[in-house]
Scaffold this motif. Structure first.
Motif, PDB file in Angstrom:
ATOM      1  N   LEU A   1       1.115  -1.472   0.158  1.00  0.00           N
ATOM      2  CA  LEU A   1       0.476   0.493  -0.135  1.00  0.00           C
ATOM      3  C   LEU A   1       0.913   1.149  -0.460  1.00  0.00           C
ATOM      4  O   LEU A   1       0.218   2.421   0.057  1.00  0.00           O
ATOM      5  N   GLY A   2       2.117   1.104   0.525  1.00  0.00           N
ATOM      6  CA  GLY A   2       2.992   2.774   0.623  1.00  0.00           C
ATOM      7  C   GLY A   2       3.250   3.367   2.023  1.00  0.00           C
ATOM      8  O   GLY A   2       2.905   4.324   2.421  1.00  0.00           O
TER       9      GLY A   2
ATOM     10  N   TYR B   1      -5.421   4.469  -1.015  1.00  0.00           N
ATOM     11  CA  TYR B   1      -3.938   4.107  -0.993  1.00  0.00           C
ATOM     12  C   TYR B   1      -2.260   4.846  -1.065  1.00  0.00           C
ATOM     13  O   TYR B   1      -3.051   6.397  -2.129  1.00  0.00           O
ATOM     14  N   GLY B   2      -1.464   5.243  -1.442  1.00  0.00           N
ATOM     15  CA  GLY B   2      -0.237   5.716  -1.605  1.00  0.00           C
ATOM     16  C   GLY B   2       0.601   6.048  -0.093  1.00  0.00           C
ATOM     17  O   GLY B   2       0.322   5.693   0.966  1.00  0.00           O
ATOM     18  N   THR B   3       1.244   6.616  -0.843  1.00  0.00           N
ATOM     19  CA  THR B   3       2.764   6.536   0.911  1.00  0.00           C
ATOM     20  C   THR B   3       2.490   7.726   1.872  1.00  0.00           C
ATOM     21  O   THR B   3       2.216   8.782   1.663  1.00  0.00           O
TER      22      THR B   3
ATOM     23  N   SER C   1       0.655  10.181   0.416  1.00  0.00           N
ATOM     24  CA  SER C   1       1.961  11.122   0.649  1.00  0.00           C
ATOM     25  C   SER C   1       2.095  12.209   2.130  1.00  0.00           C
ATOM     26  O   SER C   1       2.480  13.519   2.264  1.00  0.00           O
ATOM     27  N   VAL C   2       1.200  11.700   2.833  1.00  0.00           N
ATOM     28  CA  VAL C   2       1.348  12.631   4.495  1.00  0.00           C
ATOM     29  C   VAL C   2       3.102  12.129   5.299  1.00  0.00           C
ATOM     30  O   VAL C   2       3.458  10.722   4.587  1.00  0.00           O
ATOM     31  N   CYS C   3       3.419  12.943   5.377  1.00  0.00           N
ATOM     32  CA  CYS C   3       4.831  12.444   6.354  1.00  0.00           C
ATOM     33  C   CYS C   3       4.537  13.475   8.003  1.00  0.00           C
ATOM     34  O   CYS C   3       4.663  14.538   7.722  1.00  0.00           O
TER      35      CYS C   3
ATOM     36  N   ALA D   1      -3.961  16.060   1.654  1.00  0.00           N
ATOM     37  CA  ALA D   1      -2.705  15.249   1.006  1.00  0.00           C
ATOM     38  C   ALA D   1      -1.123  15.698   1.159  1.00  0.00           C
ATOM     39  O   ALA D   1      -1.196  17.058   0.356  1.00  0.00           O
ATOM     40  N   GLY D   2      -0.187  14.960   1.273  1.00  0.00           N
ATOM     41  CA  GLY D   2       1.210  15.858   0.990  1.00  0.00           C
ATOM     42  C   GLY D   2       1.495  17.330   1.396  1.00  0.00           C
ATOM     43  O   GLY D   2       2.671  17.514   1.719  1.00  0.00           O
ATOM     44  N   CYS D   3       0.734  16.613   3.299  1.00  0.00           N
ATOM     45  CA  CYS D   3       1.656  17.726   4.093  1.00  0.00           C
ATOM     46  C   CYS D   3       2.855  16.824   5.038  1.00  0.00           C
ATOM     47  O   CYS D   3       3.140  15.599   5.025  1.00  0.00           O
ATOM     48  N   LYS D   4       3.471  17.412   5.701  1.00  0.00           N
ATOM     49  CA  LYS D   4       4.556  16.838   6.382  1.00  0.00           C
ATOM     50  C   LYS D   4       4.515  17.793   7.898  1.00  0.00           C
ATOM     51  O   LYS D   4       3.732  19.131   7.836  1.00  0.00           O
TER      52      LYS D   4
END
Length: 202
Positions: free
Chosen positions: A76-77, A94-96, A114-116, A132-135
């Motif tokens: 799933l990443g 799904y997604g990192t 795409s969360v870290c 999506a994409g937040c850090k």
């Protein structure tokens, strides 16, 4: 920390309700999931079981669930520490997704792709919404009801509750109700979960 089998059952039921709208899959749903596997729920269930068996000397059951958890994560990443999230975690796609194992995050969190969240012993309240994409790269604390906008980078503490964070680095864009308050579908699911928690005396 999931300390008992009753707590494990409750966590899995709460996660099912938040992600799929029911506490346990029916026979029809189990047949459908056999034909078309629900990998996200399989991952979340394995995560909860690893968290439980780590606390309760699972032996072979811990090993089996760790292998399953790892393999599903690769598929799933996802790389999420097993003891990070309280009950009612929502993963829509799904997604990192990377979440360090030393963090502690409250109930009813949402993780988009795409969360870290770096491994820095963060303490975050309930109702975290990660777009999506937040850090989240700070070392410290966030309040409850925090919504983190798409591609936002949070590099410091924000202790105020019920706010929207945006930009790089993050700033408070506005006050905002906790994410599930304005979503009737999820507000009803949370009501059912909290009623279940009281019945189960968790």
């Amino acid at each position: 920390m999931i300390k008992s089998k009753k707590e494990l059952e409750f966590y899995i039921m709460a996660d099912y309700m938040m992600n799929r709208g029911y506490f346990k899959p029916s026979l029809k749903q189990r047949i459908k999931n056999f034909l078309f596997p629900d990998y996200i729920m399989q991952y979340i269930i394995s995560m909860r079981k690893v968290a439980y068996y780590q606390q309760n000397g699972g032996g072979i059951l811990l090993a089996i669930n760790k292998i399953r958890y790892s393999r599903l994560g690769v598929k799933l990443g996802f790389s999420i520490g097993p003891n990070v999230f309280d009950y009612g975690l929502v993963i829509p796609h799904y997604g990192t997704i990377v979440v360090g194992p030393s963090n502690r995050i409250g109930k009813y969190a949402v993780l988009h792709t795409s969360v870290c969240i770096t491994n820095a012993m963060k303490e975050i309240g309930e109702g975290l919404y990660c777009s999506a994409g937040c850090k989240l790269i700070f070392e410290g604390k966030l309040g409850s009801g925090i919504t983190v906008g798409a591609n936002c980078v949070v590099a410091k503490d924000f202790m105020k509750d019920n706010i929207l964070l945006t930009s790089v680095p993050a700033v408070i864009k506005s006050e905002r109700s906790i994410w599930y308050v304005t979503d009737n579908k999820y507000a009803e699911r949370i009501k059912l979960i909290e009623q279940l928690r009281q019945r189960m005396n968790i």
